[in-house]
Design a protein around this motif. Structure first.
Motif, PDB file in Angstrom:
ATOM      1  N   ARG B   7      -1.047  -9.187  76.275  1.00 14.49           N
ATOM      2  CA  ARG B   7      -0.064  -8.227  76.783  1.00 14.49           C
ATOM      3  C   ARG B   7       1.234  -8.921  77.166  1.00 14.49           C
ATOM      4  N   SER B   8       1.098 -10.040  77.872  1.00 11.49           N
ATOM      5  CA  SER B   8       2.321 -10.728  78.306  1.00 11.49           C
ATOM      6  C   SER B   8       3.049 -11.298  77.098  1.00 11.49           C
ATOM      7  N   ARG B  11       4.828  -8.408  75.667  1.00 14.15           N
ATOM      8  CA  ARG B  11       5.977  -8.092  76.505  1.00 14.15           C
ATOM      9  C   ARG B  11       7.137  -9.031  76.195  1.00 14.15           C
ATOM     10  N   LYS B  12       6.780 -10.314  75.981  1.00 12.90           N
ATOM     11  CA  LYS B  12       7.823 -11.281  75.640  1.00 12.90           C
ATOM     12  C   LYS B  12       8.547 -10.867  74.367  1.00 12.90           C
ATOM     13  N   VAL B  14       8.867  -7.737  73.015  1.00 10.06           N
ATOM     14  CA  VAL B  14       9.723  -6.546  73.119  1.00 10.06           C
ATOM     15  C   VAL B  14      10.885  -6.752  74.085  1.00 10.06           C
ATOM     16  N   GLU B  15      10.759  -7.749  74.976  1.00  3.51           N
ATOM     17  CA  GLU B  15      11.872  -7.988  75.888  1.00  3.51           C
ATOM     18  C   GLU B  15      12.852  -9.014  75.336  1.00  3.51           C
ATOM     19  N   LYS B  68       5.098  -1.516  72.528  1.00  2.00           N
ATOM     20  CA  LYS B  68       5.604  -1.335  73.894  1.00  2.00           C
ATOM     21  C   LYS B  68       4.543  -0.718  74.796  1.00  2.00           C
ATOM     22  N   ALA B  71       2.084  -3.317  75.541  1.00  2.00           N
ATOM     23  CA  ALA B  71       2.626  -4.367  76.404  1.00  2.00           C
ATOM     24  C   ALA B  71       2.709  -3.914  77.857  1.00  2.00           C
ATOM     25  N   TYR B  72       3.136  -2.671  78.060  1.00  2.00           N
ATOM     26  CA  TYR B  72       3.364  -2.230  79.445  1.00  2.00           C
ATOM     27  C   TYR B  72       2.215  -1.413  80.012  1.00  2.00           C
ATOM     28  N   ARG B  75       2.567   1.627  82.787  1.00  2.89           N
ATOM     29  CA  ARG B  75       3.930   1.507  83.310  1.00  2.89           C
ATOM     30  C   ARG B  75       4.982   1.908  82.270  1.00  2.89           C
ATOM     31  N   PHE B  76       4.544   1.944  80.998  1.00  2.00           N
ATOM     32  CA  PHE B  76       5.446   2.354  79.916  1.00  2.00           C
ATOM     33  C   PHE B  76       6.107   3.688  80.237  1.00  2.00           C
ATOM     34  N   ASN B  82      11.920   5.164  77.916  1.00  2.00           N
ATOM     35  CA  ASN B  82      10.734   5.007  77.076  1.00  2.00           C
ATOM     36  C   ASN B  82      10.156   6.365  76.705  1.00  2.00           C
TER      37      ASN B  82
END
Lengths: 232, 232, 232, 232
Positions: B7-8, B11-12, B14-15, B68, B71-72, B75-76, B82
């Motif tokens: 997941r992290s 996240r990396k 998509v960020e 996304k 990843a989130y 919280r997405f 979003n």
């Protein structure tokens, strides 16, 4: 004492939330019924049903008014909305001569009372009422200018153009001339090449008067905000 | 722990700024492609290429959404943008029946997300969202008035004029009558000389309601400025 | 030292009030000359005189620029108005191909520099420049919406209506549809009875975006007033 | 001493409330008479009566002016409204050549003096006068832009389109082009496909100038409110 008792009972009825919802529902239904009555369905039974529903709504509204007047007595007239309802219902239930049948539509303005419950709508209606005097003032000033320019237009262009032959028609043509694309100005200018001075002055003065109106209400509003802020 | 790790990692991805630029570029390209698809080129190969590019963009957007969401996690859905993206992409990728093909165009609204990065545009969009409730309130009040005046117009002029024969058509004619130069008012006034009272009342009330809306939002804005100033 | 001396002499010339009045007079004369050149007089001599006067004005303006650049050196480019003048004069004196002759008209924008001397006009021009970024932001947001609605219109109505057959034409038709009296909407609604949803959404969104723009600039202005007031 | 005595007597007359009401009534009657004179009644006697009434009103107004000037002496000219009355009456009683008969209508502007007594109307007229300099500034800036765009339009489209053949006609066509539905833009764009750049720039610049004007007056008004608030 019996009367006082009955009055407070009546008040309990009209202040009941369900009673309120019932009236609200009836007004909405009445709005739909009046809308459907304009369609002109082929089915005679359906139209008759609609018509009866409309009569029924009206009857209930009159009864509602009477109960409320009985319940509150003279205090009934202290609420602006009650007076509004009374006027609207009285006007809309005048003996139905053919040309007055349209007045029943005014009953739908009662919707505004319920619209008034939601804060942003209440806000809009309050501002609407607040700017009415300024609007009337603008209408009066604009009226003087339009009357003068209307008479001028009849004197200047009335001999040649039918639109400016009489005062009411000339006033209407002036309103049309606001739209720069209107077919009014070009033919006039073909005959009177200096007519643009007339139309330009008229447009500019009208523009300034309307702008002044906007500024007067914005000013009043900012003034109010300052008062609120200084009271904090 | 493996999932958290993945997941992290996701996240990396998509960020990453480059990922963001890639998506932004794809949205812009998609906008151009959809624009070109309306032209109707003779070259079939070119049209097929455009169509495939469009499908590709859509596929990438769906994958982007899935990454996304992965990843989130829940919280997405906390970010308004979003949710906006998800709705827009879901709507625009519904099974493409002939009449729903137009929905794919909604994907272009994703451009607004990137537009939102520049301060003055963000400002405009924020104000846009802020005034929505007031606008809805104005629309409701105006709606009540238009409904009543529409029914009135059908009752009054419906027998003679086709434009006012039915309610929807009458409402449209009323909107047209705002433009003083419209060809609607003159013929009506030729038959009913007092019709100007109807049209003038309608125009004035509409003008007042719209003005009230403007004042309500200006007022809200000035109020906010006072609050900001008093907190300094 | 000789150069410094000559520069300060040149500066004295261009900062002289009479020099300024001369340039101002020439710009005004040039405006009249360019206006007269559009009339197409029969008298060839007169037209030639006008044309020569125009050439003369242009020559003097170029000399004026050169003197100013010599007088101020690199500092010349620090004044926004000097850069404005330079751009305007350069553009308007490009080699005069037939289609570029119109560019000479841009010289007249130099009038704005002198207009700028009177306080209320300066005020208007300053506000004009201040709201440009917000206006660009509004144009961008409105542009995204119009592009999407344009593509939608082509997909929805393009098969039947020539106006919506291609994207540029459809965008123009959408702008026309703002005017409720336009002849665009009625024929479309005759074929697609639900087209009013499309046009109404488009009008309302555009109205909201323009209103947001107005509010953003009013807000910025009120904010500035608060800052001025808090500094007192 | 006799003159002083007579002057104070005259002042008592013109400051009497009844005298004021009489003049107010005469102005209103004059307004009605001038309105009726545009109708063109068949009854010659009635028209003659109206005409005599009009002459009578004018005579009384002139006498009123003379009494006021006698009563106040040079101080008469210190009141803006007195000067306004004097100008209006002088202009409207110039020797009546056929083309000047329309000037008598200007007498009706005296209505504004009485309109001025009611607070909201006074407010509107005060704001009207307050924004005049800003309006003139806007008109000047807009004038420069329109002149330049007018000359551009003649150079660009004048050879093909009659509307743009001469400068005054081109300026009028530009004003018409503000209305997006006007029949001016489409034919021009059929010949010059890039003409939309011209019309769009023109519309946007005009929109920005008018918006700047609105902001300049709103700004002035908010500024005034701040001053009032800081003096409290």
């Amino acid at each position: 004492m019996n009367i006082v008792d009955e009055r407070s009972k009546a008040r309990k009825v009209v202040e009941d939330t369900n009673f309120d919802y019932l009236i609200m529902f009836l007004i909405c239904m009445d709005a739909v019924v009046l809308g459907l009555l304009t369609v002109g369905f082929a089915d005679v039974n359906f139209v008759t049903t609609l018509f009866l529903l409309d009569r029924l709504c009206m009857a209930i509204f009159i009864v509602e008014m009477l109960i409320k007047m009985y319940a509150y007595g003279p205090r009934f007239f202290k609420s602006g909305w009650n007076v509004f309802d009374l006027v609207v219902i009285t006007v809309s239930s005048l003996p139905v001569a053919s040309c007055l049948i349209v007045l029943r539509t005014f009953r739908l303005f009662r919707l505004l009372r319920y619209v008034n419950r939601f804060k942003p709508m209440k806000n809009i209606i309050n501002i609407f009422l607040m700017i009415l005097p300024n609007f009337a003032a603008m209408a009066a000033v604009l009226g003087v200018f339009m009357y003068v320019f209307g008479i001028l237009a009849v004197s200047l262009f009335g001999d040649v153009f039918v639109e400016f032959a009489e005062l009411p028609s000339a006033l209407f043509a002036l309103v049309q001339a606001f739209s720069p694309d209107s077919g009014i100005i070009r033919p006039v200018m073909a005959v009177y090449p200096h007519a643009w001075i007339f139309f330009l002055s008229f447009s500019m003065i009208s523009f300034l008067i309307v702008t002044s109106f906007f500024l007067s209400v914005i000013s009043a509003m900012v003034h109010k905000e300052f008062k609120i802020a200084s009271n904090l």
